[in-house]
Design an enzyme around this catalytic site. Structure first.
Site, PDB file in Angstrom:
ATOM      1  CG  ASP A 187      -1.747  -1.286   1.270  1.00  0.00           C
ATOM      2  OD1 ASP A 187      -2.212  -1.721   0.199  1.00  0.00           O
ATOM      3  OD2 ASP A 187      -1.872  -1.859   2.354  1.00  0.00           O
TER       4      ASP A 187
ATOM      5  CG  HIS B 242      -1.178  -2.986  -7.569  1.00  0.00           C
ATOM      6  ND1 HIS B 242      -0.299  -3.445  -8.505  1.00  0.00           N
ATOM      7  CD2 HIS B 242      -0.651  -3.317  -6.368  1.00  0.00           C
ATOM      8  CE1 HIS B 242       0.719  -4.033  -7.900  1.00  0.00           C
ATOM      9  NE2 HIS B 242       0.522  -3.981  -6.606  1.00  0.00           N
TER      10      HIS B 242
ATOM     11  CB  THR C 149       2.103 -12.065   2.336  1.00  0.00           C
ATOM     12  OG1 THR C 149       1.126 -12.705   1.513  1.00  0.00           O
ATOM     13  CG2 THR C 149       3.358 -11.772   1.517  1.00  0.00           C
TER      14      THR C 149
ATOM     15  N   GLY D 156     -10.997  -3.290   2.914  1.00  0.00           N
ATOM     16  CA  GLY D 156     -11.716  -2.225   3.610  1.00  0.00           C
ATOM     17  C   GLY D 156     -11.310  -2.045   5.074  1.00  0.00           C
TER      18      GLY D 156
ATOM     19  NE  ARG E  90      -4.195   0.446   3.129  1.00  0.00           N
ATOM     20  CZ  ARG E  90      -4.241   1.006   1.923  1.00  0.00           C
ATOM     21  NH1 ARG E  90      -3.865   2.247   1.749  1.00  0.00           N
ATOM     22  NH2 ARG E  90      -4.646   0.296   0.883  1.00  0.00           N
TER      23      ARG E  90
ATOM     24  CB  THR F 198       2.729  16.150  -5.157  1.00  0.00           C
ATOM     25  OG1 THR F 198       2.466  16.151  -6.570  1.00  0.00           O
ATOM     26  CG2 THR F 198       4.225  16.218  -4.918  1.00  0.00           C
ATOM     27  N   GLY F 199      -0.107  13.925  -4.991  1.00  0.00           N
ATOM     28  CA  GLY F 199      -1.575  13.955  -5.048  1.00  0.00           C
ATOM     29  C   GLY F 199      -2.083  12.675  -5.682  1.00  0.00           C
TER      30      GLY F 199
HETATM   31  P1  IMP Z   1      -2.256 -12.920   3.432  1.00  0.00           P
HETATM   32  O1  IMP Z   1      -1.273 -12.445   2.421  1.00  0.00           O
HETATM   33  O2  IMP Z   1      -3.681 -12.746   2.993  1.00  0.00           O
HETATM   34  O3  IMP Z   1      -1.967 -14.302   3.913  1.00  0.00           O
HETATM   35  O4  IMP Z   1      -2.085 -11.972   4.713  1.00  0.00           O
HETATM   36  C1  IMP Z   1      -0.886 -11.956   5.472  1.00  0.00           C
HETATM   37  C2  IMP Z   1      -0.538 -10.546   5.897  1.00  0.00           C
HETATM   38  O5  IMP Z   1      -0.194  -9.777   4.755  1.00  0.00           O
HETATM   39  C3  IMP Z   1      -1.684  -9.773   6.576  1.00  0.00           C
HETATM   40  O6  IMP Z   1      -1.131  -8.908   7.553  1.00  0.00           O
HETATM   41  C4  IMP Z   1      -2.272  -8.959   5.441  1.00  0.00           C
HETATM   42  O7  IMP Z   1      -2.931  -7.800   5.918  1.00  0.00           O
HETATM   43  C5  IMP Z   1      -1.018  -8.613   4.680  1.00  0.00           C
HETATM   44  N1  IMP Z   1      -1.272  -8.324   3.258  1.00  0.00           N
HETATM   45  C6  IMP Z   1      -1.468  -9.201   2.250  1.00  0.00           C
HETATM   46  N2  IMP Z   1      -1.625  -8.566   1.081  1.00  0.00           N
HETATM   47  C7  IMP Z   1      -1.526  -7.254   1.343  1.00  0.00           C
HETATM   48  C8  IMP Z   1      -1.573  -6.079   0.532  1.00  0.00           C
HETATM   49  O8  IMP Z   1      -1.735  -6.095  -0.675  1.00  0.00           O
HETATM   50  N3  IMP Z   1      -1.419  -4.891   1.175  1.00  0.00           N
HETATM   51  C9  IMP Z   1      -1.206  -4.829   2.504  1.00  0.00           C
HETATM   52  N4  IMP Z   1      -1.144  -5.896   3.294  1.00  0.00           N
HETATM   53  C10 IMP Z   1      -1.315  -7.091   2.726  1.00  0.00           C
HETATM   54 MG    MG Z   2      -2.768  -2.423  -1.869  1.00  0.00          MG
END
Ligand code: IMP
Ligand code: MG
Length: 332
Positions: A13, A42, A189, A250, A253, A320-321
């Protein structure tokens, strides 16, 4: 260019989607390869519409770009078709025959596991799907009849484009701090998210890479559980204008100030040649929509200078935006 890898610097993110859309609109990118799986979304703004893409490469905004889903990815078939329809890319997207398939049962296993719930997974089932791939019982893209018209050899396509001097973008997902190898294990992950892994998932060797662009946000965020150094409260995040919710799930964060030590480590492990910093306007509101470095306020320029000094890597793109073109581009 010609072959650039885009990797996330923190916990995902960071705004990779925005940087990718800027690059493909600005430079003539011929091929864009998506890696990772459906857990990562994305966010792309294009022609006034917001897309949260889990499968289709962010490079779709350049209508001439060939879009590929790499052999190391996990394909969620229903999500793939939903996004192909939404983005209208049916005639220019391909999926590697050897990409593995993520199924509903994997999501059920993810959601019903107390252990995985404790890690705060997205619930898409990517961990269980990869377990199955490692057991060598997973279905592959070539086993799915609806995918037949899209099947290709991604590594062959990407390497032949590179050999012809075309511009190729390898699109990573998540960030180094979520890497199975380098992140905050077990709160990570189910795959490595480093630049090397992105190359491996796309089938492009390390000697073919010209640029490794690591994307940081001007502050850090993470969703799910696990450590976040310097974490601030939700109230404080709202006050600072840093509060965000996840594009995919959703969820709220969590947030924290930029951490130079982590940034240094990320740049090292990724072998970054360039850095991008997004959302500078959220930390320094006077940066909003500025497009020239010299027009940024002094503190913002000092912050960018500090990132360059501590990581030893040039910050070439600065967001910047939200608009794809709200960017300070310092590339020569
Ligand atoms: P999983 O990848 O669904 O198994 O989740 C494992 C960890 O990775 C968790 O903390 C999720 O929130 C984080 N995570 C997985 N994909 C993303 C992503 O695209 N953005 C942010 N966090 C992610
Ligand atoms: Mg993302």
């Amino acid at each position: 260019m010609p072959c650039t890898v885009i990797a996330g610097g923190f916990w995902g993110d960071e705004g990779k989607g925005k940087i990718i859309s800027y690059l493909v609109l600005k430079d003539p990118v011929d091929v864009c390869v998506r890696t990772g799986s459906v857990n990562a979304a994305h966010t792309i703004w294009y022609k006034g519409k917001r897309y949260a893409l889990h499968m289709v490469p962010g490079g779709f905004v350049n209508e001439k770009c060939r879009l590929l889903v790499g052999p190391g990815t996990n394909v969620h078939v229903a999500q793939f078709f939903k996004e192909v329809e939404e983005t209208g890319v049916k005639n220019r997207i391909g999926v590697d025959s050897q990409a593995s398939i993520i199924e509903e049962k994997h999501s059920d296993q993810d959601k019903s596991s107390v252990h995985l719930k404790g890690l705060g997974t997205t619930g898409w089932g990517v961990g269980p799907a990869i377990e199955e791939r490692v057991r060598r019982t997973a279905k592959l893209a070539k086993d799915i009849s609806e995918l037949k018209p899209y099947l290709t050899d991604v590594s062959q396509e990407a390497n032949s484009a590179i050999a012809k001097g075309k511009n190729v973008l390898l699109e990573g997902t998540q960030g180094l701090m979520l890497s199975l190898f380098y992140g905050t294990y077990p709160y990570v992950t189910s795959r490595d998210t480093s630049a090397s892994a992105i190359c491996s998932e796309a089938g492009v060797g390390p000697t073919k890479i010209d640029n490794v662009l690591v994307v940081f946000k001007a502050f850090m965020t993470r969703v799910g559980t696990g450590p976040l150094p310097g974490e601030i409260s939700k109230e404080e995040a709202q006050k600072r204008g840093w509060f965000e919710t996840a594009a995919g799930t959703g969820r709220d964060r969590r947030s924290a100030p930029f951490n130079f030590e982590l940034a240094k480590r990320t740049v090292t492990i990724n072998g970054a040649t360039q850095v991008a910093v997004t959302k500078l306007d959220c930390v320094y509101p006077k940066c909003k929509s500025v497009k020239a470095f010299g027009e940024l306020p002094k503190e913002a320029r000092q912050f960018i200078g500090e990132i360059e000094k501590q990581t030893g890597t040039p910050v070439v793109l600065i967001g910047t935006g939200p608009d794809a073109l709200d960017i300070v581009d310092r590339r020569t």
